[in-house]
Design an enzyme around this catalytic site. Structure first.
Site, mmCIF file in Angstrom:
data_model
loop_
_atom_site.group_PDB
_atom_site.id
_atom_site.type_symbol
_atom_site.label_atom_id
_atom_site.label_comp_id
_atom_site.label_asym_id
_atom_site.label_seq_id
_atom_site.Cartn_x
_atom_site.Cartn_y
_atom_site.Cartn_z
ATOM 1 N N GLY A 125 0.788 -1.296 0.035
ATOM 2 C CA GLY A 125 0.097 0.125 0.087
ATOM 3 C C GLY A 125 0.720 1.237 -0.076
ATOM 4 O O GLY A 125 0.426 2.425 -0.053
ATOM 5 N N LEU A 126 2.052 1.147 0.000
ATOM 6 C CA LEU A 126 2.966 2.305 -0.160
ATOM 7 C C LEU A 126 3.750 2.252 -1.403
ATOM 8 O O LEU A 126 4.796 3.077 -1.495
ATOM 9 C CB LEU A 126 3.922 2.393 1.055
ATOM 10 C CG LEU A 126 3.544 2.379 2.574
ATOM 11 C CD1 LEU A 126 4.500 2.285 3.390
ATOM 12 C CD2 LEU A 126 2.485 3.589 2.776
ATOM 13 N N SER A 129 5.455 -1.127 -6.091
ATOM 14 C CA SER A 129 5.722 -1.234 -7.575
ATOM 15 C C SER A 129 5.975 -0.025 -8.249
ATOM 16 O O SER A 129 6.768 0.020 -9.213
ATOM 17 C CB SER A 129 4.265 -1.591 -8.252
ATOM 18 O OG SER A 129 3.289 -0.672 -7.969
ATOM 19 N N ASP A 173 1.611 7.765 -8.074
ATOM 20 C CA ASP A 173 2.597 6.905 -7.419
ATOM 21 C C ASP A 173 4.009 7.005 -8.055
ATOM 22 O O ASP A 173 5.019 7.463 -7.489
ATOM 23 C CB ASP A 173 2.141 5.569 -7.262
ATOM 24 C CG ASP A 173 0.832 5.136 -6.529
ATOM 25 O OD1 ASP A 173 0.556 6.050 -5.797
ATOM 26 O OD2 ASP A 173 0.469 3.937 -6.573
#
Length: 387
Positions: A125-126, A129, A173
């Site tokens: 969740g951080l 990827s 992200d």
């Protein structure tokens, strides 16, 4: 003790040649969830943890990958002559997808690499990827002398995630991992890629990350479903409104035109996107004014919307948030990241951090039968060459 990437590389591949080391961070999004792909603003910051990548060029077309986090797999070999996605190659599809995306962009990569990877991002969740993608893109830009800026690396990494790995994520992200500045959060317009570095100074409070240890996979989760639902809601609104994205609407404009969306589920998804955009802008304003109470209120409202309008949480996350909010010294708490697992952020009075961790840890283990991991947010900066 974590491995020393350069030393470990030499153990596996030998110590001859030009060996270089790179790093790209994970990220945490303070507010602005699930609106990067709806043309909205997000407010992430880079972490001090992330992905270390050590590489050396080869003379053939083989790309070797080794991960200190998945030692049982040993060295996994890929070939530049066979760029297709290969499920059996597991995690290597993320960095190899970046290679594919760079070649797709028109930059020929003629020879392969020996690559060693070590990641120290806790749990999920951080954005691990995006971290490995940006590390790979940073390495390729440097070692191949490609005319790419950090923003290019972010966009190429997103392409790899979307088109190669099948997760239809927005740009947040990868952009945060590539572009973030130390001690600042990025106020990013995902429709235009214009951004502002905002100092992250929270006087009297700390932001605590709680890793639920409930794993998630955005590719196999409802993430792509939510994006599709937002696209369907947008098409209904476009019957009347000349908009390209849901986040172009103010809450008032949405309320005036929501009758165009008859499906209750689609209506809730669109409502989250529109109101989350408003909350994000207000949260940045509050932070600039050092109005921590207002900032925390918006954090709570964002969390409630993720839970009830976007249906992007789970029992474990709800438990962490509920326990955090039950404490008088916690100003706000919500899920952060893609959803359905992963992490929460909580704004906690500086003198009560230990009490917070003790209480929430015990309650979470009792109710969810899992052990959460806690850390105080430390803000890092974007991808770069180290050695």
């Amino acid at each position: 003790m974590p491995p020393k990437p350069m030393r470990e590389f030499r153990k596996i591949y030998g110590d001859d040649g030009d060996i270089r080391e790179y790093f790209a961070p994970g990220r945490v999004n303070l507010i602005g969830e699930h609106i990067d792909y709806n043309g909205g603003h997000v407010f992430p910051c880079a972490l001090t943890v992330g992905t270390y990548l050590v590489a050396r060029k080869r003379t053939d077309t083989i790309v070797n990958f080794y991960s200190a986090n998945y030692k049982r797999g040993g060295v996994i070999a890929r070939d530049l002559n066979s760029l297709s996605y290969d499920k059996s190659k597991a995690w290597t599809n993320y960095p190899f997808g970046v290679l594919w995306a760079i070649i797709q962009k028109g930059f020929p990569i003629k020879t392969g690499f020996d690559i060693y990877v070590y990641g120290n991002i806790p749990g999920s969740g951080l954005s691990s990827s995006a971290s490995i993608e940006v590390a790979m893109g940073t390495m390729l830009q440097d070692m191949e002398k490609l005319p790419l800026c950090k923003q290019d690396i972010a966009l190429i990494s997103q392409k790899a995630e979307n088109e190669y790995n099948g997760c239809n994520c927005g740009i947040m992200d990868q952009f945060a991992s590539a572009m973030a500045s130390k001690k600042h959060a990025l106020f990013l317009d995902c429709a235009t890629l214009q951004y502002e570095d905002v100092p992250l100074e929270l006087k009297g409070v700390k932001i605590i990350l709680a890793n639920s240890n409930k794993p998630h996979s955005l590719v196999s989760s409802h993430y792509n479903d939510r994006r599709r639902e937002c696209e369907e809601a947008l098409k209904l609104l476009q019957q009347k409104l000349p908009i390209k994205n849901l986040c172009e609407l103010t809450p008032e404009e949405f309320e005036e035109n929501k009758y165009l969306i008859q499906d209750e589920i689609l209506l809730k998804r669109a409502k989250h996107a529109v109101y989350e955009e408003y909350r994000t802008k207000e949260a940045v304003k509050a932070l600039k004014e050092n109005n921590i109470e207002r900032f925390a209120t918006l954090i709570n409202e964002s969390g409630d919307s993720l839970r009830y309008d976007y249906d992007a949480t789970c029992f474990e996350i709800d438990t962490l948030v509920d326990e955090a909010r039950s404490l008088p010294y916690v100003l706000g708490s919500r899920e952060t990241g893609g959803g359905w697992g992963g992490n929460t952020i909580s704004i906690v009075r500086e003198d009560c951090v230990d009490q917070f961790i003790e209480h929430v840890s015990k309650a979470y283990k009792a109710k969810a039968s899992l052990c959460a991991d806690f850390s105080v947010l430390e803000v890092g900066f974007g991808g770069r060459r180290i050695l």
